[in-house]
Design a protein around this motif. Sequence first.
Motif, PDB file in Angstrom:
ATOM      1  N   ALA A 135      -0.597  -4.159  -4.797  1.00 40.84           N
ATOM      2  CA  ALA A 135      -1.260  -4.812  -3.649  1.00 40.84           C
ATOM      3  C   ALA A 135      -0.577  -6.314  -3.365  1.00 40.84           C
ATOM      4  O   ALA A 135       0.090  -6.723  -4.302  1.00 40.84           O
ATOM      5  CB  ALA A 135      -2.580  -4.991  -4.319  1.00 40.84           C
ATOM      6  N   HIS A 157      -6.323  -5.353  -3.224  1.00 40.50           N
ATOM      7  CA  HIS A 157      -7.481  -4.810  -3.806  1.00 40.50           C
ATOM      8  C   HIS A 157      -8.374  -5.750  -4.347  1.00 40.50           C
ATOM      9  O   HIS A 157      -7.915  -7.051  -4.367  1.00 40.50           O
ATOM     10  CB  HIS A 157      -6.535  -4.299  -5.054  1.00 40.50           C
ATOM     11  CG  HIS A 157      -7.626  -3.933  -6.211  1.00 40.50           C
ATOM     12  ND1 HIS A 157      -7.566  -4.162  -7.356  1.00 40.50           N
ATOM     13  CD2 HIS A 157      -8.311  -2.514  -6.190  1.00 40.50           C
ATOM     14  CE1 HIS A 157      -8.330  -3.582  -7.932  1.00 40.50           C
ATOM     15  NE2 HIS A 157      -8.824  -2.407  -7.216  1.00 40.50           N
ATOM     16  N   THR A 169     -10.089  -0.758  -2.344  1.00 45.92           N
ATOM     17  CA  THR A 169      -8.745  -1.166  -1.810  1.00 45.92           C
ATOM     18  C   THR A 169      -8.570  -0.813  -0.249  1.00 45.92           C
ATOM     19  O   THR A 169      -9.252   0.102   0.133  1.00 45.92           O
ATOM     20  CB  THR A 169      -8.027   0.093  -2.798  1.00 45.92           C
ATOM     21  OG1 THR A 169      -8.239  -0.271  -3.905  1.00 45.92           O
ATOM     22  CG2 THR A 169      -6.488  -0.125  -2.063  1.00 45.92           C
ATOM     23  N   ALA A 197       2.172   2.649   3.097  1.00 42.12           N
ATOM     24  CA  ALA A 197       1.556   1.382   2.455  1.00 42.12           C
ATOM     25  C   ALA A 197       2.183   1.021   0.976  1.00 42.12           C
ATOM     26  O   ALA A 197       3.015   2.109   0.235  1.00 42.12           O
ATOM     27  CB  ALA A 197       0.098   1.544   2.233  1.00 42.12           C
ATOM     28  N   ARG A 254      -1.160  -3.513   1.166  1.00 37.40           N
ATOM     29  CA  ARG A 254      -2.280  -3.100   0.321  1.00 37.40           C
ATOM     30  C   ARG A 254      -3.019  -4.317  -0.338  1.00 37.40           C
ATOM     31  O   ARG A 254      -2.452  -5.308  -0.796  1.00 37.40           O
ATOM     32  CB  ARG A 254      -1.598  -2.304  -1.014  1.00 37.40           C
ATOM     33  CG  ARG A 254      -2.781  -1.747  -1.931  1.00 37.40           C
ATOM     34  CD  ARG A 254      -2.125  -0.823  -2.863  1.00 37.40           C
ATOM     35  NE  ARG A 254      -1.487   0.125  -2.281  1.00 37.40           N
ATOM     36  CZ  ARG A 254      -1.619   1.282  -2.320  1.00 37.40           C
ATOM     37  NH1 ARG A 254      -3.056   1.798  -2.462  1.00 37.40           N
ATOM     38  NH2 ARG A 254      -0.927   2.402  -1.749  1.00 37.40           N
ATOM     39  N   THR A 286      -5.596  -0.299   2.375  1.00 35.93           N
ATOM     40  CA  THR A 286      -4.100  -0.172   2.592  1.00 35.93           C
ATOM     41  C   THR A 286      -3.853   0.126   4.292  1.00 35.93           C
ATOM     42  O   THR A 286      -4.821   0.700   5.013  1.00 35.93           O
ATOM     43  CB  THR A 286      -3.683   1.151   1.857  1.00 35.93           C
ATOM     44  OG1 THR A 286      -4.351   2.253   2.388  1.00 35.93           O
ATOM     45  CG2 THR A 286      -3.747   0.945   0.483  1.00 35.93           C
ATOM     46  N   GLN A 311      -6.244   2.471   9.012  1.00 35.56           N
ATOM     47  CA  GLN A 311      -6.514   1.763   7.630  1.00 35.56           C
ATOM     48  C   GLN A 311      -7.099   2.857   6.688  1.00 35.56           C
ATOM     49  O   GLN A 311      -7.819   3.847   7.087  1.00 35.56           O
ATOM     50  CB  GLN A 311      -7.545   0.781   7.652  1.00 35.56           C
ATOM     51  CG  GLN A 311      -7.100  -0.282   8.491  1.00 35.56           C
ATOM     52  CD  GLN A 311      -8.270  -1.319   8.930  1.00 35.56           C
ATOM     53  OE1 GLN A 311      -8.322  -2.159   8.100  1.00 35.56           O
ATOM     54  NE2 GLN A 311      -9.071  -1.164   9.991  1.00 35.56           N
TER      55      GLN A 311
END
Length: 933
Positions: A435, A567, A614, A431, A565, A616, A596
């Motif tokens: 983000a 957030h 979060t 990842a 990613r 990812t 994930q």
Amino acid sequence: MGRIDLAGVSAMAAVLLAQPAAAGETPLYQPSPAWIHPVSLPATLASDSAFAPLYDWQVRIADGRVWSYFDITVKMTNAETIASNSTLALPWLPDKGDLIVHEVAIIRNGATIDLLKDGKRFDVLRREQQLEQRQITGLLTATMEPEGLQIGDTLHVRASVTTLDKALGDRAQWQAPLIALPAKTSGATMALSFPSKRPPHWQIVGATPQTTTVTRDGFTTVSVALPTPKKPEMPGDAPLRFRQPAFIEASDFASWREVSKVMSPLFTTEGKIEKDGALAAEIETIRKASADPLTQAALALRSVQDKIRYVAVQMNGGNYVPQAPERTWSIRYGDCKAKTLLLLAMLRALQIDAEPVLASATMDDLVPQHLPSAGAFDHVFVRARIGGRSVWLDGTDTGTRLPDLGDTPAMRQVLPLRAEGADLETIQRTAPARASVDITLDIDESTSTDLPSLTRINAVFRGGTATLLNTAKEQLGPKEHEQFLENMLQRLLGEGQFIDLATKPDADGGTVAVSGKAVFTTPWTTEDHLRKRQVARLTGGLEFTPDRARTSWTNIPVTTDAPDRIHYTARIHLPEEGRGLTVEGERPLDTEVAGQHLERHLSRDGALLTLDETLTTTGAEVAPSAIPGERDRAASINAQAPRLIAPRDTRRRWQLTDAVARGSSQIAGINALYERAIATAEPDNTVPWSNRANYRKRIGEWKGAIADLAHVIAAHPSVDDYLERADVYDTIGDYAAAEKDADAARALDPSSIAAIGRFAYYAAKQGKLDNALAVLDEKIALGGQTRFDYQLSRAQILGEFGDPAAAIGQYDALIVQKPGKPSLLNGRCWTKALRQVQIDTALKDCTSAIELSDDTSEILDSRAVTWLRLGKLTEALADIDAALVQSPGLAQSRYIRSLILRQLGRGAEADSEREQALRILPMVEKEYRRYAL
């Protein structure tokens, strides 16, 4: 005029005709070479479809050249077939070979009409069809209109395209899809030939058609039976290698190492930077900015990404040969090859170890299934080695900065280009460090769970989305740009009313922030008679429901989203400062599920709840054996996602006193937002007025709602809007205005059951019972499927405003038509209780309706009135309380409760209930007094 692009007749034709072509910019007109064996046309062609041609492809690979011959025959079965074939279009690229036209003819009644006779030739057009994708291909297109084409004719076209790519030396490569059922054809043949003493590697992937091999005159010919069988259906979430259509390919390359070795010289950088030139100055600026190699690499990459715009130049040998670094820096554009060579030159000048790597953005995990060839790749970028690790640098990306240099590319397979050659490498994807979107919401729900969520938005984007945002701001007008931002945020956050949307680029961070304000429909819902709210956004609604029920699918893995990613932070200002609120479900979360990684932190500080999430992804596949367990885990995580639960006595919209409203930041903010939205709306955009009207109705601002709806109706009158305003007029007791609006709705749609029923009801409320019944009787007399609806409206109006005995008789007849229908039993019970007739049987009707219904709030209300009429106050209170538990916003039930409480001597409680009922429905007391309640 219709046109047929023979490159698009089928997927096969598209690939064959799209092979890079002609060494000149004019088509050649020659007979087909001796090795071609033209097929014999059948006596008849399929005539049931314009898209059932007869195909013949013959391909020869020799001495690094690919000769692709095609023969397409189409029967003109109707006018549509002629229209779709009215223009022939043969594309080619004039830097790789020749377009050779062998024959264009019409076959009519057994005779052949040569359309090339008397010097008739194709016109040549330059058609850059991919300029929007910033690609300059040099594509030329030969076009011709087959004159005199008639129904019953057969159009016959034979041509060839030759390909010789000097960048590959004496090696050739070729690939084409195979026609598969259920594609319609009148017949299809394919043959691949090559020197018997120097055969290329060839294979068929994704199908097992019948093939025959013949050797003659030093050449081997492989014939493929077409069409191939229909490929088995595959789940959409299967990896690409399971869904690849069948294809055939051939290559002179013996190995991936050979491909690497042949392509490597194209990316040499020695002597490519002019001393004291502008590019050298850029490199020196980077050198002086930092002595750290990683920082230097980040700065060099930023120069290539930010200062060189992407344009793919594939003409004049540019399909594989990159543009020189100095030219790229001078003209400030280039494709992935040019950007890669430029970046390599800069990095090597900075003494950073770097090499180019080939990759495929489209085939990815299919690459190992292909024969080694340069054609297996469509992208190239840089791998640097800094501090003992690989650093992937793609000059075609955007916004890559120092924190991102540990990120892996989206592609899983790369081929390093080295003088000694290299093999395919598999990248273990991770990842990204930052983000791609970082959303922060400040949400005001401080006054009531019934009100819209007042939200401040700040969303930070990077990468391609940030580039798109910058481009949109540059190219769109103010209103179009605002609409663009609104559409983007709606996709992320849901539908709402947005204002003050703006973007703020951060060049150093490679990001663009989008800010604004919005109101969204309240996320609070009623469940088990309590107000509840989902809190999690990224970690509470996982979708992992792969279908592997078919036996043939049980061993197919599930592909997951590419590395990313996201957030999300939400600060929620809780209703009534959080009084009595509890959190249900799992608060913290740190786990892997279905490819994930989920992280969640939830904290509360008094009236403020903060959520931090979060999500990812790495693009990992979920193995077949793991699918059931991952599906179960995803469902469990969803079930355990945190929810806010309000206390039973949480403040509802009908409890909003003037004092509460005046001190509410939520209400003040919502009002200000709607004012702003309306002030800045385009003249023909009535959405802000509609939204505010709906909001004002919910908080009891009836006159304001009427004014907003008047604006909407003046601009775009509709049945729904007229009826909505009629409902507001009815709520405040202006029955004449309500009738007028319902009549206007009826005029717009004379067949609208709702408009007709409401018109009759409002007329009856004003004492015009005969008129109301006449309108309904007219519709009832017409019969049909709507007859029952109008009969029910008639019974309801009679029950409230007419002869109750006649109403009960009407209900009796309807119940015979539809026995056991709860709404009919409730209607009869309500009429008896309201009008105090046959009261002794009303209880039985209501009780039967309750037993048959899932939603019993209105029926319980009817039975409570029955108990009240009978003087059974305890039973009446029990039923009305049960009704209000289910539907606490029923004004009629609250008013009935106030009457019961008053008779029980509980005056203060009665006054409170009456006040709330009047706040919801101002005319409820006046209307019920009509029936001595």
